[in-house]
Design a protein around this motif. Structure first.
Motif, PDB file in Angstrom:
ATOM      1  N   PHE A  31      25.800 -31.308  55.444  1.00 23.04           N
ATOM      2  CA  PHE A  31      26.388 -30.357  56.546  1.00 23.04           C
ATOM      3  C   PHE A  31      27.181 -28.708  54.768  1.00 23.04           C
ATOM      4  CE2 PHE A  31      27.448 -34.103  53.194  1.00 23.04           C
ATOM      5  CZ  PHE A  31      28.340 -33.435  53.102  1.00 23.04           C
ATOM      6  N   ASP A  32      26.776 -29.156  53.683  1.00 24.51           N
ATOM      7  CA  ASP A  32      26.901 -28.008  53.805  1.00 24.51           C
ATOM      8  C   ASP A  32      26.149 -26.888  54.010  1.00 24.51           C
ATOM      9  OD1 ASP A  32      26.271 -28.082  49.890  1.00 24.51           O
ATOM     10  OD2 ASP A  32      25.023 -27.898  52.015  1.00 24.51           O
ATOM     11  N   ALA A  33      25.050 -26.646  54.437  1.00 24.71           N
ATOM     12  CA  ALA A  33      24.000 -24.904  54.829  1.00 24.71           C
ATOM     13  C   ALA A  33      25.337 -24.208  55.148  1.00 24.71           C
ATOM     14  CB  ALA A  33      23.263 -25.802  55.503  1.00 24.71           C
ATOM     15  N   ALA A  34      26.335 -24.477  56.089  1.00 25.25           N
ATOM     16  CA  ALA A  34      26.714 -23.409  57.177  1.00 25.25           C
ATOM     17  C   ALA A  34      27.907 -23.079  56.269  1.00 25.25           C
ATOM     18  CB  ALA A  34      27.886 -24.566  58.058  1.00 25.25           C
ATOM     19  N   THR A  35      28.769 -23.350  54.990  1.00 29.28           N
ATOM     20  CA  THR A  35      29.144 -22.771  54.180  1.00 29.28           C
ATOM     21  C   THR A  35      28.507 -22.738  52.904  1.00 29.28           C
ATOM     22  OG1 THR A  35      30.536 -24.778  53.610  1.00 29.28           O
ATOM     23  CG2 THR A  35      31.303 -23.398  55.120  1.00 29.28           C
ATOM     24  N   ALA A  36      28.958 -21.378  51.875  1.00 25.67           N
ATOM     25  CA  ALA A  36      28.592 -21.100  50.580  1.00 25.67           C
ATOM     26  C   ALA A  36      29.409 -20.228  50.079  1.00 25.67           C
ATOM     27  CB  ALA A  36      27.153 -20.945  50.872  1.00 25.67           C
ATOM     28  N   VAL A  37      29.759 -20.162  49.129  1.00 24.32           N
ATOM     29  CA  VAL A  37      30.255 -19.699  47.163  1.00 24.32           C
ATOM     30  C   VAL A  37      29.462 -17.880  47.828  1.00 24.32           C
ATOM     31  CG1 VAL A  37      31.828 -19.224  46.036  1.00 24.32           C
ATOM     32  CG2 VAL A  37      31.990 -20.958  46.404  1.00 24.32           C
ATOM     33  N   ILE A  38      30.481 -17.126  48.354  1.00 28.24           N
ATOM     34  CA  ILE A  38      29.741 -16.055  48.386  1.00 28.24           C
ATOM     35  C   ILE A  38      30.225 -15.143  47.429  1.00 28.24           C
ATOM     36  CG2 ILE A  38      31.118 -14.422  49.324  1.00 28.24           C
ATOM     37  CD1 ILE A  38      29.748 -13.330  51.182  1.00 28.24           C
ATOM     38  N   ALA A  39      28.839 -14.308  46.631  1.00 31.70           N
ATOM     39  CA  ALA A  39      29.443 -13.261  45.344  1.00 31.70           C
ATOM     40  C   ALA A  39      29.176 -12.335  45.150  1.00 31.70           C
ATOM     41  CB  ALA A  39      28.169 -14.141  43.934  1.00 31.70           C
ATOM     42  N   PRO A  40      29.928 -11.780  44.319  1.00 26.29           N
ATOM     43  CA  PRO A  40      30.120 -10.383  43.807  1.00 26.29           C
ATOM     44  C   PRO A  40      28.165  -9.444  43.197  1.00 26.29           C
ATOM     45  CG  PRO A  40      31.431 -10.865  42.300  1.00 26.29           C
ATOM     46  CD  PRO A  40      30.721 -12.020  42.798  1.00 26.29           C
ATOM     47  N   ASP A  41      28.259  -8.190  44.037  1.00 30.94           N
ATOM     48  CA  ASP A  41      26.885  -7.997  42.725  1.00 30.94           C
ATOM     49  C   ASP A  41      27.800  -8.128  41.837  1.00 30.94           C
ATOM     50  OD1 ASP A  41      24.621  -5.945  43.008  1.00 30.94           O
ATOM     51  OD2 ASP A  41      26.233  -5.617  41.807  1.00 30.94           O
ATOM     52  N   ALA A  42      26.454  -8.428  40.878  1.00 34.14           N
ATOM     53  CA  ALA A  42      26.918  -9.231  39.423  1.00 34.14           C
ATOM     54  C   ALA A  42      26.652  -7.652  38.798  1.00 34.14           C
ATOM     55  CB  ALA A  42      25.385  -9.295  38.890  1.00 34.14           C
ATOM     56  N   SER A  43      26.455  -6.429  39.191  1.00 32.04           N
ATOM     57  CA  SER A  43      26.700  -5.404  38.040  1.00 32.04           C
ATOM     58  C   SER A  43      27.930  -4.720  38.488  1.00 32.04           C
ATOM     59  CB  SER A  43      25.447  -4.510  38.130  1.00 32.04           C
ATOM     60  OG  SER A  43      25.399  -4.120  39.496  1.00 32.04           O
ATOM     61  N   SER A  44      28.025  -4.375  40.307  1.00 37.33           N
ATOM     62  CA  SER A  44      29.725  -3.445  39.715  1.00 37.33           C
ATOM     63  C   SER A  44      30.784  -4.773  40.803  1.00 37.33           C
ATOM     64  CB  SER A  44      29.190  -3.541  41.654  1.00 37.33           C
ATOM     65  OG  SER A  44      29.361  -3.845  42.434  1.00 37.33           O
TER      66      SER A  44
END
Ligand code: C2O
Ligand code: CU
Length: 485
Positions: A31-44
């Motif tokens: 059930f959690d596949a649908a949502t995820a924490v979205i991460a910024p680009d590591a360098s920028s």
């Protein structure tokens, strides 16, 4: 770039950094596949959204893949998590292929500068297919917010184009779990294909309701949670039209924030909320082995929206005492010197068509100028449908920067209207129909025929949308803007 690796990294980091905290990422993948924490680009440190049509199979689609419009590959409705004080920078690429399908992103509930507010023409040029846009702001307050496009929103929401934005840092005492639950139903036919997102009949009444109920793309998800724990549940009604009345069975619960704004804990009996409203609940999960339920009572039969099943040793043994969140330093309206402004929400007398409905309803884009399809609704007798975003006409009211106002909101219709203001929040005052505990909100649900008073300090300069968040009402006239200068 939002890539799979970055996403996994962020999920792992969240769980790791949080130690004993349980996050959505801990839940089984069914059930959690649908949502995820979205991460910024590591360098920028920059977030990237690429809005595109992607065939997506959500668990509530019965095995079918449907052409969702999403912000990133591999995930529907992402969650952006920021720390209080952390700047947010994003580039947005419009990779939709339908000609004229412009986008802008509105950061709902965030009191950011007007130029970042994401309303086409009023605050920025729209981002056309193939173009790139950018947003940059530092959220001025903590809380549970969301983001979405602001043109042809009925279809965009219908295809799942929204995400949550969480600004962390308001807890005086850390909770043991933090769940983000986005309620959005899907309009599917018996073959699990999209039904039309709107109809004239529905737009003229309560709006088009989904046929498949879902939280985070799952019908009645079951969350594994720690036993006897203090869980923070961030519940967002991101449905285009559905009004819900939320309660919890099998656990003690209290509302600690409304629309992201911390309030004195309100014991949760039931709480009615329209589209775009959010509540943060703190809830003592049941003892290990038991189940609690998140309920929607706004229907003939109460509906179980989600279940929480506890396991593991008890996290807490004390009695449940909800602790208030850290309050943000809002300016408080000077009610005794406030100017009163009446706003009447009505249907238009004629419901006069401004365009040929035969060609404009359904899946056909509503046009470059975010022109409404038909004038069905109005605020103070002004209907957005008579104009469009590129020539927005006069403001519904011109507010003086720094001044306090009391808005007398009057619903003259037999339907409910969740009324939303951009760039500001309301102090909810009295109503002709009910008493509300003191709280702030950026969207207030006006019940049929209700008169409700809200106070605001016009402390954010610019042109700010003011509209019903039943999207079919918004797009057929119940929309306008306020100027603050
Ligand atoms: Cu979520 Cu103009 O709003
Ligand atoms: Cu409405």
């Amino acid at each position: 770039m939002i890539n799979r690796r970055a996403m996994l990294f962020s999920t792992a980091a969240l769980v790791g950094a949080a130690g004993t905290r349980w996050a959505l990422a801990d839940a089984p993948p069914t059930f959690d596949a649908a949502t995820a924490v979205i991460a910024p680009d590591a360098s920028s440190g920059q977030f990237t959204f690429e809005i595109a049509e992607r065939m997506t199979s959500l668990p509530c689609f019965g095995g079918k893949s449907l052409p969702l419009w999403t912000f990133a590959p591999g995930q529907a409705f992402p969650i952006v998590r920021l720390k209080y004080g952390q700047p947010f920078k994003a580039t947005v690429r419009n990779a939709l292929t339908r000609p004229g399908e412009d986008v802008t992103i509105h950061w709902h509930g965030l009191r950011i500068p007007n130029r970042e507010d994401g309303v086409p023409y009023l605050t920025q040029a729209p981002i056309s297919p193939g173009q790139i846009g950018a947003y940059s702001f530092t959220p001025p307050e903590t809380g549970t917010f969301f983001f979405h496009t602001h043109c042809n929103s009925v279809e965009h929401f219908g295809r799942g184009l929204f995400g949550a934005m969480i600004v962390e840092g308001d807890e005086t005492e850390p909770s043991d779990a933090d769940l983000v639950l986005m309620m959005k139903d899907w309009r599917l036919d018996p073959d699990n294909q999209f039904l039309p997102f709107t109809s004239l009949e529905a737009a003229a009444k309560a709006g088009s309701y989904g046929t498949v109920r879902a939280i985070n793309g799952v019908t009645k998800p079951v969350y594994q949670v720690p036993g006897s724990a203090n869980m923070r549940v961030r519940f967002l009604n991101v449905d285009p039209s559905r009004i819900s009345e939320i309660g919890v069975e099998g656990a003690d619960a209290a509302i600690i924030a409304v629309d992201g704004n911390g309030c004195d804990p309100i014991p949760l009996g039931t709480w009615r909320m329209g589209p775009a409203s959010r509540i943060d609940i703190v809830m003592r999960s049941p003892k290990s082995g038991s189940t609690a339920r998140l309920m929607d009572y706004f229907s003939r039969e109460p509906i179980v929206l989600a279940e929480f099943t506890s396991s593991g040793t008890a996290r807490r043994t004390d009695t449940f005492t909800p602790v208030p969140l850290i309050r943000m330093p809002y300016k408080i309206a000077d009610r005794s010197n406030a100017e009163r402004i009446p706003f009447a929400f009505s249907s238009t007398a004629t419901g006069q068509a401004i365009a040929d409905l035969g060609t404009l309803m359904g899946n056909i884009p509503i046009g470059k100028l975010c022109l409404s399809k038909k004038s069905l609704w109005a605020i103070n007798k002004q209907s957005w449908a008579s104009t469009d975003h590129s020539d927005s006409g006069p403001a519904l009211a011109a507010l003086q920067l720094g001044k306090s106002y009391i808005f007398e909101l009057h619903n003259q219709t037999p339907h409910s209207h969740p009324i939303h203001i951009h760039g500001h929040t309301f102090e909810v005052m009295g109503s002709s129909l009910r008493t509300a505990p003191p709280h702030r909100a950026d969207t207030v649900l006006l019940r049929p025929k209700e008169r409700l008073e809200v106070a605001i300090v016009a402390d954010n300069p610019g042109k700010w949308m003011f509209h019903c968040h039943i999207l079919e009402h918004q797009e057929s006239g119940m929309m306008g803007y306020l100027s603050v200068s």
